[in-house]
Motif scaffolding. Structure first.
Motif, PDB file in Angstrom:
ATOM      1  N   VAL A  89       0.859  -1.180   0.000  1.00  0.00           N
ATOM      2  CA  VAL A  89       0.000   0.000   0.000  1.00  0.00           C
ATOM      3  C   VAL A  89       0.894   1.228   0.000  1.00  0.00           C
ATOM      4  N   MET A  90       0.606   2.165  -0.903  1.00  0.00           N
ATOM      5  CA  MET A  90       1.316   3.435  -0.966  1.00  0.00           C
ATOM      6  C   MET A  90       0.359   4.534  -0.524  1.00  0.00           C
ATOM      7  N   ASP A  91       0.858   5.485   0.262  1.00  0.00           N
ATOM      8  CA  ASP A  91      -0.004   6.560   0.745  1.00  0.00           C
ATOM      9  C   ASP A  91      -0.068   7.708  -0.257  1.00  0.00           C
TER      10      ASP A  91
ATOM     11  N   PRO B 278      -6.692   2.021  -7.057  1.00  0.00           N
ATOM     12  CA  PRO B 278      -6.614   3.282  -6.321  1.00  0.00           C
ATOM     13  C   PRO B 278      -7.169   3.133  -4.900  1.00  0.00           C
ATOM     14  N   LEU B 279      -6.645   3.958  -4.005  1.00  0.00           N
ATOM     15  CA  LEU B 279      -7.070   3.977  -2.613  1.00  0.00           C
ATOM     16  C   LEU B 279      -7.037   5.424  -2.139  1.00  0.00           C
ATOM     17  N   GLN B 280      -8.164   5.918  -1.658  1.00  0.00           N
ATOM     18  CA  GLN B 280      -8.214   7.300  -1.126  1.00  0.00           C
ATOM     19  C   GLN B 280      -7.989   7.225   0.374  1.00  0.00           C
ATOM     20  N   ILE B 281      -6.914   7.820   0.852  1.00  0.00           N
ATOM     21  CA  ILE B 281      -6.601   7.830   2.282  1.00  0.00           C
ATOM     22  C   ILE B 281      -7.100   9.150   2.861  1.00  0.00           C
ATOM     23  N   GLU B 282      -7.987   9.027   3.850  1.00  0.00           N
ATOM     24  CA  GLU B 282      -8.581  10.200   4.491  1.00  0.00           C
ATOM     25  C   GLU B 282      -7.818  10.529   5.780  1.00  0.00           C
ATOM     26  N   PRO B 283      -7.777  11.818   6.142  1.00  0.00           N
ATOM     27  CA  PRO B 283      -7.095  12.209   7.386  1.00  0.00           C
ATOM     28  C   PRO B 283      -7.836  11.689   8.619  1.00  0.00           C
TER      29      PRO B 283
ATOM     30  N   MET C  69      -2.450   3.928  -3.454  1.00  0.00           N
ATOM     31  CA  MET C  69      -2.782   2.751  -4.249  1.00  0.00           C
ATOM     32  C   MET C  69      -2.435   1.476  -3.502  1.00  0.00           C
ATOM     33  N   VAL C  70      -3.079   0.398  -3.935  1.00  0.00           N
ATOM     34  CA  VAL C  70      -2.867  -0.934  -3.385  1.00  0.00           C
ATOM     35  C   VAL C  70      -2.393  -1.821  -4.525  1.00  0.00           C
TER      36      VAL C  70
END
Length: 105
Positions: free
Chosen positions: A24-26, A100-105, A61-62
């Motif tokens: 997983v990349m942030d 894709p992966l959306q990382i939320e705060p 992304m994953v």
């Protein structure tokens, strides 16, 4: 979060003890997860991964791919089955499989 895939329909024969590598990349593009998990002979797997609190928010992304094997036959030669039936093999794209992966705060 859970990362998973259903069994492939093409009989990949990954073998006993096969593993999947999940990365997983942030939002900054830095790898924040790098984990191995069991994968069945047909490529199916399900693994829970924890996103660290330090992950940079944004589009990440994953990626998940078979560990320690040539999952991308870009050589023109079937390196897993041998010569038998090799002429019937269709080469695959060697682009790293990602979602894709959306990382939320």
């Amino acid at each position: 979060m859970t990362v998973s895939a259903a069994d492939a329909s093409c009989d990949p024969r990954y073998g006993e003890g096969a593993q999947i590598q999940v990365e997983v990349m942030d939002g900054s593009g830095i790898k924040i997860v790098d984990e191995l998990a069991p994968m069945n002979d047909a490529g199916g797997f399900s693994v829970q991964v924890e996103i660290p609190a330090s992950a940079v928010p944004g589009p990440g992304m994953v990626s998940a791919y078979p560990y320690n094997m040539d999952w991308c036959d870009d050589t023109g030669k079937n390196n897993r089955v041998g010569a038998v039936g090799a002429q019937d093999i269709t080469l695959v794209s060697c682009v790293m499989p990602t979602k894709p992966l959306q990382i939320e705060p």
